[in-house]
Design a protein around this motif. Structure first.
Motif, PDB file in Angstrom:
ATOM      1  N   ALA A 117     -47.646 -21.638   3.681  1.00  0.00           N
ATOM      2  CA  ALA A 117     -47.018 -21.180   2.897  1.00  0.00           C
ATOM      3  C   ALA A 117     -45.374 -21.855   2.375  1.00  0.00           C
ATOM      4  N   GLU A 118     -45.483 -21.956   1.223  1.00  0.00           N
ATOM      5  CA  GLU A 118     -44.119 -22.871   1.148  1.00  0.00           C
ATOM      6  C   GLU A 118     -42.828 -22.329   1.723  1.00  0.00           C
ATOM      7  N   ASP A 119     -42.709 -20.629   1.867  1.00  0.00           N
ATOM      8  CA  ASP A 119     -40.921 -20.532   2.529  1.00  0.00           C
ATOM      9  C   ASP A 119     -41.840 -20.857   4.108  1.00  0.00           C
ATOM     10  N   HIS A 120     -41.937 -21.140   4.761  1.00  0.00           N
ATOM     11  CA  HIS A 120     -42.126 -21.895   6.527  1.00  0.00           C
ATOM     12  C   HIS A 120     -41.549 -23.705   6.341  1.00  0.00           C
ATOM     13  N   ILE A 121     -41.468 -23.930   5.261  1.00  0.00           N
ATOM     14  CA  ILE A 121     -40.624 -25.488   5.550  1.00  0.00           C
ATOM     15  C   ILE A 121     -39.550 -25.834   4.598  1.00  0.00           C
ATOM     16  N   VAL A 122     -39.013 -27.047   4.870  1.00  0.00           N
ATOM     17  CA  VAL A 122     -37.435 -26.985   4.993  1.00  0.00           C
ATOM     18  C   VAL A 122     -38.096 -28.428   4.328  1.00  0.00           C
ATOM     19  N   VAL A 123     -37.197 -28.716   2.838  1.00  0.00           N
ATOM     20  CA  VAL A 123     -37.609 -29.778   2.369  1.00  0.00           C
ATOM     21  C   VAL A 123     -36.437 -31.297   2.431  1.00  0.00           C
ATOM     22  N   ILE A 124     -36.809 -32.641   2.929  1.00  0.00           N
ATOM     23  CA  ILE A 124     -36.176 -33.653   3.982  1.00  0.00           C
ATOM     24  C   ILE A 124     -35.408 -34.701   2.495  1.00  0.00           C
ATOM     25  N   LEU A 125     -36.633 -34.285   1.713  1.00  0.00           N
ATOM     26  CA  LEU A 125     -37.252 -35.125   0.537  1.00  0.00           C
ATOM     27  C   LEU A 125     -37.585 -35.027  -0.608  1.00  0.00           C
ATOM     28  N   SER A 126     -36.695 -34.429  -1.790  1.00  0.00           N
ATOM     29  CA  SER A 126     -37.390 -33.758  -2.980  1.00  0.00           C
ATOM     30  C   SER A 126     -38.389 -35.317  -3.116  1.00  0.00           C
TER      31      SER A 126
END
Length: 63
Positions: free
Chosen positions: A45-54
């Motif tokens: 699920a996308e709510d289990h990630i942290v974007v480092i570089l979009s």
């Protein structure tokens, strides 16, 4: 916004985190597929990630 090609940190279990690149993102379902440096795929699920570089950020390198 699609996260394809974003560099992200993702949680693999309660105490483990890895980094990888999003290779598929279903925005409607909120799921994605991430490939890590070793070529292993993680689906979740996308709510289990942290974007480092979009994907729309560009990094300039000194030449």
């Amino acid at each position: 916004m699609s996260l394809v090609n974003a560099t992200v940190e993702f949680q693999t279990d309660l105490a483990s985190f890895w980094e990888g690149v999003v290779i598929a993102h279903d925005e409607e379902a909120g799921t994605l597929v991430i490939r890590d440096d070793e070529g292993i795929h993680w689906r979740g699920a996308e709510d289990h990630i942290v974007v480092i570089l979009s994907p729309n950020e560009q990094v300039a390198h000194a030449g």
